[in-house]
Design a protein around this motif. Structure first.
Motif, short mmCIF file in Angstrom:
data_model
loop_
_atom_site.label_atom_id
_atom_site.label_comp_id
_atom_site.label_asym_id
_atom_site.label_seq_id
_atom_site.Cartn_x
_atom_site.Cartn_y
_atom_site.Cartn_z
N GLU A 208 -8.08 17.16 5.94
CA GLU A 208 -8.93 16.11 6.49
C GLU A 208 -9.20 15.04 5.41
OE1 GLU A 208 -11.44 19.24 7.24
OE2 GLU A 208 -13.05 18.55 5.93
N PRO A 209 -9.47 13.81 5.86
CA PRO A 209 -9.56 12.67 4.92
C PRO A 209 -10.53 12.88 3.77
CG PRO A 209 -9.57 11.91 7.18
CD PRO A 209 -9.61 13.40 7.26
N SER A 210 -11.60 13.62 3.97
CA SER A 210 -12.59 13.77 2.90
C SER A 210 -12.01 14.49 1.69
CB SER A 210 -13.81 14.53 3.42
OG SER A 210 -13.41 15.83 3.82
N ARG A 211 -10.88 15.17 1.87
CA ARG A 211 -10.31 15.91 0.74
C ARG A 211 -9.33 15.06 -0.07
NH1 ARG A 211 -11.85 20.90 0.57
NH2 ARG A 211 -12.66 21.93 2.43
N LEU A 212 -8.99 13.91 0.47
CA LEU A 212 -8.00 13.06 -0.21
C LEU A 212 -8.68 12.15 -1.23
CD1 LEU A 212 -6.00 12.16 2.99
CD2 LEU A 212 -5.19 13.59 1.12
N PRO A 213 -7.95 11.69 -2.23
CA PRO A 213 -8.57 10.81 -3.23
C PRO A 213 -9.03 9.51 -2.55
CG PRO A 213 -6.19 10.93 -3.55
CD PRO A 213 -6.53 11.95 -2.53
N PRO A 214 -10.30 9.17 -2.68
CA PRO A 214 -10.79 7.98 -1.99
C PRO A 214 -10.13 6.72 -2.52
CG PRO A 214 -12.52 8.99 -3.35
CD PRO A 214 -11.31 9.86 -3.45
N GLY A 215 -9.72 5.88 -1.61
CA GLY A 215 -9.11 4.61 -2.01
C GLY A 215 -7.67 4.71 -2.44
N ALA A 216 -7.12 5.91 -2.53
CA ALA A 216 -5.72 6.03 -2.95
C ALA A 216 -4.81 5.78 -1.78
CB ALA A 216 -5.47 7.42 -3.53
N ARG A 217 -3.64 5.19 -2.05
CA ARG A 217 -2.67 4.95 -1.00
C ARG A 217 -2.13 6.28 -0.49
NH1 ARG A 217 1.73 0.58 -0.65
NH2 ARG A 217 2.76 1.24 1.24
N LEU A 218 -2.12 6.45 0.82
CA LEU A 218 -1.58 7.65 1.45
C LEU A 218 -0.45 7.22 2.38
CD1 LEU A 218 -1.63 10.66 2.48
CD2 LEU A 218 -3.29 9.88 4.18
N THR A 219 0.73 7.79 2.20
CA THR A 219 1.84 7.49 3.10
C THR A 219 2.24 8.77 3.81
OG1 THR A 219 2.65 5.83 1.53
CG2 THR A 219 4.14 6.50 3.28
N ILE A 220 2.24 8.71 5.14
CA ILE A 220 2.63 9.88 5.93
C ILE A 220 4.01 9.60 6.50
CG2 ILE A 220 2.02 11.30 7.91
CD1 ILE A 220 -0.88 10.47 7.44
N LEU A 221 4.94 10.51 6.29
CA LEU A 221 6.32 10.30 6.71
C LEU A 221 6.59 11.03 8.02
CD1 LEU A 221 8.04 10.77 3.22
CD2 LEU A 221 7.45 8.64 4.37
N PRO A 222 6.84 10.28 9.10
CA PRO A 222 7.09 10.94 10.38
C PRO A 222 8.38 11.75 10.36
CG PRO A 222 7.19 8.53 10.60
CD PRO A 222 6.92 8.82 9.17
N GLY A 223 8.37 12.90 11.04
CA GLY A 223 9.58 13.71 11.15
C GLY A 223 9.87 14.54 9.93
N VAL A 224 9.04 14.46 8.91
CA VAL A 224 9.31 15.13 7.64
C VAL A 224 8.38 16.33 7.47
CG1 VAL A 224 9.14 14.81 5.11
CG2 VAL A 224 10.23 13.08 6.54
N GLY A 225 8.90 17.41 6.90
CA GLY A 225 8.11 18.62 6.71
C GLY A 225 7.56 18.74 5.31
N HIS A 226 7.71 19.92 4.72
CA HIS A 226 7.07 20.18 3.44
C HIS A 226 7.89 19.68 2.25
CE1 HIS A 226 4.28 21.98 0.69
NE2 HIS A 226 5.19 22.79 0.16
N LEU A 227 9.09 19.20 2.49
CA LEU A 227 9.96 18.82 1.36
C LEU A 227 10.39 17.36 1.42
CD1 LEU A 227 12.28 21.97 1.51
CD2 LEU A 227 10.31 21.64 0.02
N PRO A 228 9.48 16.42 1.39
CA PRO A 228 9.85 15.01 1.56
C PRO A 228 10.93 14.55 0.56
CG PRO A 228 7.46 15.23 1.62
CD PRO A 228 8.02 16.57 1.24
#
Lengths: 275, 78, 395
Positions: free
Chosen positions: A238-258
Motif C-alpha cells: 500500500e502507498p504508505s509503505r513507499l518512499p514519499p515523493g519518490a517516483r514509482l513506475t508500475i510495469l503492466p504485464g510484468v511479474g517479479h523479475l522486471p
C-alpha cells in the motif's frame, strides 16, 4: 605429432573474485569506465549477478558498473552466517571497501533492494542514489511459501511451474528459458543450507526494516521504485509503505523479475534517473 | 592449418567447459576421446570456413575422421 | 464522371517537389481521369506517393483497373501507360474493368505475383480520426502498407510527409523531428533502426504502428518506454488478405480468445483466416501460450539441424530480448555434418561494447536447445533490408 598451441581466450563471462568479510570469495562482474562513478547492482533471493546481464551494458559508457553475487548465491561464499540483515549489510559494506568504492549508485532487486535500503540507513555516505526494483523490506505481504520452493526446484516440471509464478502475463515467451535457468541453478547441500538460513531468518527477506515501515526520512539520497503490476511473490504494498515523493513506475504485464522480463523498459528508467 | 584446427577445437571445448587431453593430428573428431558431438563439429567447420575463406565441402560431403584429415581437406581447397 | 469523395479537403502532401493540397490533387486527378480513355487497365510505376494517389482517384472514377508495378519482370500488359517506358504481359485471370487496385506481393520469398483489392477494401480498416495529424511515410509507396498510410492521411485530412527516394534512416529521423511527426508506421526492422537514429530526440507521436513483420515483445517495450503517450499498435496484414487485425494492448501476438472468431490454427501450426467463406492458410507459424497466440515465423523457414527442427525466426526473437542489440538476423547455411546450421548477424546499439556483449550473447543463447544456437555470430553495423522495409532473409 603433438602441437603445442597457446590456449585461446575463452569467450566466457569474465567473473572476478576477491576476499569477502568472512574470508570467503566474493564473485563479481565489472565493466565500464574504472574512474567513473560506481553503479552497483544487487540481485534478489535465489538469483545471482546474471539476473542483471541484460541491463549492464547500457551503462558502461558513463559508469563503473559492478554486479555482485551475494553470499549464498552464484559463485560467492556460501557462508551467510546466521542469515541476518545486519550481516548482509556488513558483508556488502566490506565488499564495497574491497572494491575501492566510497560511494555508489545502487540498484537492488527484491532481497537485494532490502539490503540496499538497510545499507543506506546504516551508512548514508555509501549510497549516492537508490533504485529499487520490487524491493523486499517495505512491509506488506509476500509469498514465503513460493520463495521456499526455491529449495527443492529439482525437476523441469517444478521449475516451469515456479517460473510461471515468477513472471507476468506479458512474459510468457520467456517461460521455457527461465525454467531452464532455475533448474541448472540448483545445487544440493551447502547452498540449500544457505538459502534456508536466509529464508528462515524472516528479518532478511520478508519483514519490514523498522517497526513501522522503512524510515524513509532518514534516507537523504534520491530514490526511485520500479514494480511489476503482476508480481505474485512480492506484490506492490500500500502507498504508505513507499518512499514519499519518490517516483514509482508500475510495469503492466510484468511479474517479479522486471529486469529479466522487460529490460527494454527497465534500462531507460534506470538510466534517466542517474546523473 | 593443423594449428588452426587445434586452436579452434580448443576454443569450442573451452566454451563448453570441457577438459581434454592433448590434441594431435591423429585425434579422432567423433567416436574418439574428444568430448564433442556433431553440432560442435559443424561449428568447427563453419569457423574454419570463415577464417580461411575456403569451402572444402562446397561440392558435397567429403569424408574425414581425424584432425589431420580435416586440416588436409582445407589445405587442398584453394 | 466525378472523383470519389474520400479525399479530405484538408489533406496535404509534402515531398521533394513541394507541397500539394487536396485541391491540387483533385485538379491533377480530374485531368488524368479525362485523359484516361475508357480503358480496362492502367499501370503505374509505383514509386511516387503523389502520382499513386492521383492515379487511385482517377482510376476509381473511371472504374479502371489500376496496376501498381514494382517489379517489371512480374508483368502486366496495360491498356494505358501513365508512366514508365515498358509494356508488360497481363495476368491471365485479371477480370475486366471493375476498378480493382492490383498490387504485387513483396517477393521476399520467391517470385512476386499480382493480388487485387477493391478500392473500398483498401480503405476498409481506416477510420478518419482527428485531422491535422502529421504522418511520415516510411514504407514503399506502392506496397500494401504504404498505401494504407497514404490513404489514412488522405481520408483523415492529415499532412503526409514523403521522404525522397534516397533518404536513409538518419534522414527520416531528421525529417520526423523537423516536422514534429505525430503518426508513424513502419516494420519492426524500421523501428529498431529509427529508434537508434532518433537517439535522445523526442517526437510528439500520438500513434506508433508496426506492421509487415512480427512485432516482438522487446521492441514493443522499447517503443512504450520511448513514446509513453502514444497509442501503440501492431497490424497483422498480408498482401493477399489485406489487414487481418490490429492489436493495441502493448503485447506481442494476439489474444487467444480471438481464435473463436475468424482465426484458427491449422494442423501444421500455422494461422488461418476465414475469408469469403473459407479458411485461408497464411503460412505464418503461431503458437498458443496461455492466453496469447504468438508468431513464430514462416512455416517454410524451418530447417533441420542434426535432426532437430529449428525455426530461425524464433532464435531471432530470443536474441532481440537483449536490449543492447539494435537488431538481429538469423539465417541458415548448408553444412556437411548437420545438414544446415544457423548464422546470426547482430547489430549492437553501441559497437564499442562488442567485447563486453559477446559473452552475454553466448550466455543468453545457452538458454536455447543446442541445435538452436547459431554456429557463427557476426557483428555488423547494419542489416540488409528490401524495398518493403523488412529484413532480407534470402542469402
Amino acid at each position: 605429432m603433438s602441437v603445442a598451441v597457446a590456449r585461446p581466450p575463452s569467450r566466457k563471462i569474465d567473473f572476478r573474485y576477491l576476499r569477502g568479510l568472512s574470508g570467503g570469495p566474493v564473485c563479481y562482474l565489472e565493466m565500464g569506465k574504472p574512474d567513473a562513478p560506481p553503479l552497483v547492482f544487487l540481485h534478489g533471493f535465489g538469483g545471482d549477478l546474471l539476473t542483471w546481464h541484460y541491463c549492464l551494458v547500457g551503462f558502461v559508457s558513463r559508469f563503473r558498473v559492478i554486479a555482485v553475487d551475494l553470499p549464498g548465491h552464484g559463485r560467492s561464499t556460501l557462508d551467510v552466517g546466521a542469515g541476518t540483515l545486519a550481516e548482509m549489510v556488513a558483508w556488502t559494506d566490506a565488499t564495497l571497501t574491497a572494491l575501492g568504492i566510497d560511494g555508489a549508485h545502487l540498484v537492488g532487486h527484491s532481497m537485494g533492494g532490502k539490503i540496499a535500503i538497510a545499507l543506506a540507513l546504516a551508512h548514508p555516505d555509501r549510497v549516492r542514489s537508490l533504485q529499487l526494483i520490487s524491493p523486499a523490506g517495505l512491509g506488506g505481504p509476500f509469498d514465503l511459501a513460493l520463495l521456499t520452493r526455491f529449495l527443492d526446484c529439482a525437476t523441469p516440471e517444478t521449475a516451469l511451474d515456479l517460473a510461471s509464478r515468477l513472471v507476468g502475463s506479458a512474459s510468457s515467451a520467456l517461460l521455457g528459458t527461465l525454467a531452464k535457468s532455475l533448474v541448472t541453478g540448483k545445487d544440493q547441500g551447502p547452498r540449500q543450507a544457505a538459502f534456508a538460513a536466509l529464508l528462515g531468518n524472516a528479518a532478511t527477506i520478508g519483514s519490514s526494516i523498522g517497526e513501522h515501515g522503512v524510515p524513509w526520512d532518514r534516507i537523504a539520497c534520491p530514490v526511485q521504485v520500479i514494480w511489476g503490476a503482476e508480481d505474485k511473490i512480492l506484490p506492490l504494498p500500500e502507498p504508505s509503505r513507499l518512499p514519499p515523493g519518490a517516483r514509482l513506475t508500475i510495469l503492466p504485464g510484468v511479474g517479479h523479475l522486471p529486469q529479466i522480463e522487460s529490460p527494454g523498459r527497465v534500462v531507460p528508467l534506470l538510466d534517466r534517473f542517474l546523473p | 592449418m593443423i594449428e588452426r584446427v587445434v586452436a579452434e577445437l580448443q576454443r569450442i571445448l573451452a566454451d563448453k567447459g570441457e577438459t581434454h587431453g592433448p590434441i594431435t593430428a591423429g585425434s579422432l573428431l567423433l567416436d574418439g576421446d574428444l568430448p564433442i558431438d556433431s553440432l560442435d563439429l559443424a561449428t568447427l567447420v563453419v569457423a574454419l570456413e570463415e577464417q580461411t575463406g575456403r569451402e572444402p565441402f562446397r561440392a558435397g560431403f567429403r569424408m574425414f575422421t581425424t584432425v589431420g584429415e580435416l586440416a588436409t581437406l582445407f589445405d587442398e581447397a584453394a | 464522371m466525378s472523383l470519389p469523395a474520400w479525399l479530405h479537403p484538408d489533406f496535404r502532401l509534402t515531398d521533394d517537389a513541394g507541397t500539394a493540397t487536396a485541391a491540387d490533387l483533385t485538379r491533377a486527378a480530374t485531368r488524368l481521369a479525362d485523359e484516361l480513355p475508357l480503358w480496362d487497365r492502367a499501370g503505374l510505376a509505383a514509386t511516387d506517393a503523389r502520382a499513386i494517389l492521383t492515379a487511385l482517384l482517377a482510376a476509381e472514377a473511371r472504374q479502371t483497373d489500376l496496376f501498381l508495378i514494382r517489379d517489371a519482370t512480374a508483368g502486366a500488359e496495360i491498356g494505358y501507360r501513365i508512366e514508365g517506358d515498358a509494356v508488360f504481359e497481363v495476368a491471365p485471370d485479371a477480370p475486366d474493368g471493375t476498378g480493382l487496385v492490383w498490387l504485387q506481393t513483396s517477393g521476399s520469398t520467391g517470385r512476386p505475383k499480382w493480388v487485387s483489392h477493391p478500392p473500398e477494401a483498401l480503405r476498409g480498416h481506416i477510420a478518419a480520426g482527428q485531422p491535422h495529424a502529421r504522418w511520415l511515410l516510411s514504407y514503399a509507396a506502392g506496397g500494401f502498407a504504404g498505401l494504407q498510410v497514404i490513404l489514412s492521411a488522405a481520408i483523415g485530412g492529415h499532412h503526409l510527409l514523403v521522404p525522397s527516394d534516397h533518404a536513409g534512416i538518419g534522414d527520416l529521423a531528421a525529417l520526423a523531428v523537423k516536422h514534429r511527426i505525430t503518426h508513424l508506421s513502419g516494420t519492426p526492422t524500421f523501428w529498431r533502426a529509427f529508434l537508434m537514429a532518433l537517439g535522445a530526440e523526442t517526437l510528439p507521436l500520438a500513434t506508433v504502428t508496426l506492421g509487415g513483420e512480427a512485432a516482438d515483445q522487446a521492441l514493443l517495450d522499447l517503443l512504450r518506454a520511448k513514446f509513453p503517450q502514444a497509442r501503440l499498435r501492431h497490424l497483422y496484414a498480408t498482401t493477399e488478405l489485406g489487414t487481418v487485425f490490429s492489436v493495441a494492448d502493448g503485447r506481442a501476438g494476439f489474444p487467444a480468445a480471438w481464435l473463436e472468431n475468424d482465426l484458427a490454427i491449422t494442423e501444421y501450426g500455422t494461422l488461418a483466416v476465414r475469408r469469403d467463406g473459407r479458411l485461408q492458410d497464411t503460412g505464418d507459424r503461431v503458437a498458443r501460450v496461455e492466453d496469447r497466440v504468438l508468431f513464430r515465423g514462416r512455416l517454410d523457414a524451418m530447417v533441420n539441424i542434426g535432426g532437430v527442427k529449428i525455426w530461425p525466426e524464433e532464435v531471432e526473437t530470443h536474441l532481440l530480448h537483449l536490449p543492447f542489440l539494435r537488431d538481429a538476423l538469423v539465417t541458415t547455411k548448408p553444412n556437411p555434418i548437420t545438414g544446415s546450421i544457423l548464422i546470426a548477424e547482430l547489430v549492437l546499439a553501441d559497437p564499442e561494447t562488442q567485447a563486453l556483449c559477446e559473452p552475454l550473447v553466448k550466455a543468453h543463447l545457452a538458454l536455447l536447445p543446442r541445435a538452436a544456437r547459431p554456429a557463427m555470430i557476426r557483428y555488423k553495423t547494419a542489416l540488409p533490408t528490401g524495398q518493403t522495409g523488412k529484413k532480407l532473409r534470402m542469402p
